[in-house]
Design a protein around this motif. Structure first.
Motif, PDB file in Angstrom:
ATOM      1  N   GLY A 155      51.054  47.681  35.302  1.00 51.39           N
ATOM      2  CA  GLY A 155      49.605  47.538  35.413  1.00 51.39           C
ATOM      3  C   GLY A 155      49.264  46.433  36.382  1.00 51.39           C
ATOM      4  O   GLY A 155      49.911  46.273  37.407  1.00 51.39           O
ATOM      5  N   SER A 156      48.279  45.638  36.026  1.00 54.77           N
ATOM      6  CA  SER A 156      47.787  44.591  36.900  1.00 54.77           C
ATOM      7  C   SER A 156      47.274  43.441  36.058  1.00 54.77           C
ATOM      8  O   SER A 156      46.790  43.633  34.935  1.00 54.77           O
ATOM      9  CB  SER A 156      46.659  45.137  37.783  1.00 54.77           C
ATOM     10  OG  SER A 156      45.926  44.082  38.387  1.00 54.77           O
ATOM     11  N   ARG A 157      47.355  42.261  36.621  1.00 52.20           N
ATOM     12  CA  ARG A 157      46.776  41.088  35.973  1.00 52.20           C
ATOM     13  C   ARG A 157      45.270  41.238  35.798  1.00 52.20           C
ATOM     14  O   ARG A 157      44.653  40.529  34.997  1.00 52.20           O
ATOM     15  CB  ARG A 157      47.098  39.843  36.789  1.00 52.20           C
ATOM     16  CG  ARG A 157      46.421  39.768  38.142  1.00 52.20           C
ATOM     17  CD  ARG A 157      46.997  38.676  39.013  1.00 52.20           C
ATOM     18  NE  ARG A 157      48.276  39.072  39.587  1.00 52.20           N
ATOM     19  CZ  ARG A 157      49.096  38.218  40.219  1.00 52.20           C
ATOM     20  NH1 ARG A 157      48.783  36.944  40.344  1.00 52.20           N
ATOM     21  NH2 ARG A 157      50.244  38.651  40.720  1.00 52.20           N
ATOM     22  N   HIS A 158      44.672  42.146  36.541  1.00 52.14           N
ATOM     23  CA  HIS A 158      43.230  42.337  36.469  1.00 52.14           C
ATOM     24  C   HIS A 158      42.813  43.404  35.454  1.00 52.14           C
ATOM     25  O   HIS A 158      41.617  43.645  35.267  1.00 52.14           O
ATOM     26  CB  HIS A 158      42.688  42.697  37.848  1.00 52.14           C
ATOM     27  CG  HIS A 158      43.037  41.697  38.899  1.00 52.14           C
ATOM     28  ND1 HIS A 158      42.672  40.369  38.809  1.00 52.14           N
ATOM     29  CD2 HIS A 158      43.744  41.812  40.052  1.00 52.14           C
ATOM     30  CE1 HIS A 158      43.135  39.716  39.868  1.00 52.14           C
ATOM     31  NE2 HIS A 158      43.785  40.570  40.633  1.00 52.14           N
ATOM     32  N   ASP A 159      43.786  44.044  34.798  1.00 45.71           N
ATOM     33  CA  ASP A 159      43.456  45.001  33.742  1.00 45.71           C
ATOM     34  C   ASP A 159      42.981  44.260  32.502  1.00 45.71           C
ATOM     35  O   ASP A 159      43.496  43.188  32.161  1.00 45.71           O
ATOM     36  CB  ASP A 159      44.680  45.843  33.366  1.00 45.71           C
ATOM     37  CG  ASP A 159      45.146  46.739  34.497  1.00 45.71           C
ATOM     38  OD1 ASP A 159      44.325  47.039  35.384  1.00 45.71           O
ATOM     39  OD2 ASP A 159      46.321  47.144  34.479  1.00 45.71           O
ATOM     40  N   LEU A 160      42.025  44.831  31.798  1.00 47.78           N
ATOM     41  CA  LEU A 160      41.558  44.264  30.536  1.00 47.78           C
ATOM     42  C   LEU A 160      42.371  44.853  29.396  1.00 47.78           C
ATOM     43  O   LEU A 160      42.415  46.074  29.215  1.00 47.78           O
ATOM     44  CB  LEU A 160      40.066  44.573  30.335  1.00 47.78           C
ATOM     45  CG  LEU A 160      39.453  44.106  29.008  1.00 47.78           C
ATOM     46  CD1 LEU A 160      39.455  42.581  28.918  1.00 47.78           C
ATOM     47  CD2 LEU A 160      38.028  44.645  28.856  1.00 47.78           C
ATOM     48  N   ARG A 161      43.031  43.989  28.624  1.00 49.29           N
ATOM     49  CA  ARG A 161      43.840  44.424  27.480  1.00 49.29           C
ATOM     50  C   ARG A 161      43.387  43.634  26.255  1.00 49.29           C
ATOM     51  O   ARG A 161      43.562  42.409  26.209  1.00 49.29           O
ATOM     52  CB  ARG A 161      45.330  44.174  27.733  1.00 49.29           C
ATOM     53  CG  ARG A 161      45.878  44.708  29.067  1.00 49.29           C
ATOM     54  CD  ARG A 161      46.097  46.196  29.056  1.00 49.29           C
ATOM     55  NE  ARG A 161      46.556  46.693  30.342  1.00 49.29           N
ATOM     56  CZ  ARG A 161      47.813  46.968  30.641  1.00 49.29           C
ATOM     57  NH1 ARG A 161      48.753  46.784  29.733  1.00 49.29           N
ATOM     58  NH2 ARG A 161      48.135  47.438  31.829  1.00 49.29           N
ATOM     59  N   VAL A 162      42.833  44.321  25.261  1.00 49.14           N
ATOM     60  CA  VAL A 162      42.364  43.634  24.056  1.00 49.14           C
ATOM     61  C   VAL A 162      42.708  44.451  22.818  1.00 49.14           C
ATOM     62  O   VAL A 162      42.711  45.689  22.848  1.00 49.14           O
ATOM     63  CB  VAL A 162      40.836  43.366  24.094  1.00 49.14           C
ATOM     64  CG1 VAL A 162      40.483  42.370  25.172  1.00 49.14           C
ATOM     65  CG2 VAL A 162      40.058  44.650  24.294  1.00 49.14           C
TER      66      VAL A 162
END
Length: 275
Positions: free
Chosen positions: A10-17
């Motif tokens: 993925g990416s550091r800019h993906d939102l994961r919650v």
């Protein structure tokens, strides 16, 4: 009990919650074995987080609460994916030959790698077994946790020094400055290669005296190869909104080119290699 899952690229800019709601709090981690841990994502083609082409693993958990953080979804373990260290190393092994041919390696970022000390140590040691260059990006706040075995598995430390003034440091991170400076001095005594990173936030960290203090502290350290000035950006602002957090820098403009040049000049004038 968190469910073991596969870690997808993925990416550091993906939102994961909310991926692992049963995870412990980040200040109560007990992972003496380090067989499992919590990760946000990984990227496979970074040329920014250390020398050469790199895989960057973003682990979950951080004790700082930086007001300008662009990854607040890495603060809590509950927002990360629960994975096995063997799974992470198998994924890393898929890229090892390419990384070696391009002079790269593995960087563990976050979050804060030393929140999950045993987990990240096993990953770093596994990467070294593959012949890869290893690095961590850290605030240094938990540096006292890192023993010699941990540091011996690391070739480079990307050290975020966010301020030289204790009051400013507490305002922008919620924590004390002293552990970071103590860790920096320890790395210097070990001649461990370091890239210092400084986030330039107008109205928060840009005071000339604040910058000068960091420059004077870092300049005598022969192990510091670079000082990297990182201008504030708003790429993570949407995460704060999505997570219901107050983002204090929503209306803070990025630093002007003149300000960036002034700060780089201060580091260079003190004797640092800065960019």
């Amino acid at each position: 009990m968190s469910t073991v899952q596969a870690l997808e690229p993925g990416s550091r800019h993906d939102l994961r919650v909310g991926i692992s709601p049963d995870a412990p709090d980040e200040d109560k981690v007990k992972d003496e074995e380090g067989s499992f841990g919590y990760c946000h994502s990984y990227e496979t083609s970074s040329r920014y987080d250390g020398p050469g082409l790199r895989v960057v693993l973003f682990v979950s958990g951080c004790l700082l609460r930086c007001t300008y953080c662009h990854n607040p979804d890495t603060w809590h373990l509950k927002d990360g994916t629960y994975v096995s260290v063997d799974h992470v190393l198998r994924r890393l092994g898929d890229f090892a030959s390419a990384l070696l041919s391009l002079g790269g390696g593995l960087t563990i970022s976050g979050g804060e790698p030393m929140v999950q000390l045993a987990f990240t140590r096993r990953i770093l040691s596994g990467a070294k077994t593959m012949g890869l260059h290893t690095a961590i990006e850290t605030s240094g706040f938990l540096g006292d946790r890192a023993d010699e075995a941990y540091l011996s598995a690391i070739d480079l430390v990307l050290l975020d020094i966010k301020s030289s003034d204790p009051g400013t440091y507490r305002r922008v991170t919620g924590r004390d400055l002293a552990p970071t400076l103590r860790f920096a001095e320890r790395l210097s005594s070990l001649s461990k290669p370091v890239w210092v990173r400084f986030t330039l936030v107008p109205g928060a960290t840009d005071d000339e005296t604040n910058v000068e203090g960091i420059a004077r502290f870092v300049a005598p350290m022969k192990n510091v190869e670079w000082v990297e000035v990182q201008p504030l950006h708003q790429m993570g602002a949407f995460k704060w909104k999505a997570m219901g957090l107050e983002y204090k820098h929503l209306n803070t403009p990025p630093p002007s080119r003149e300000l960036v040049n002034r700060v780089i000049g201060q580091f260079r004038d003190a004797g640092c290699r800065a960019r």
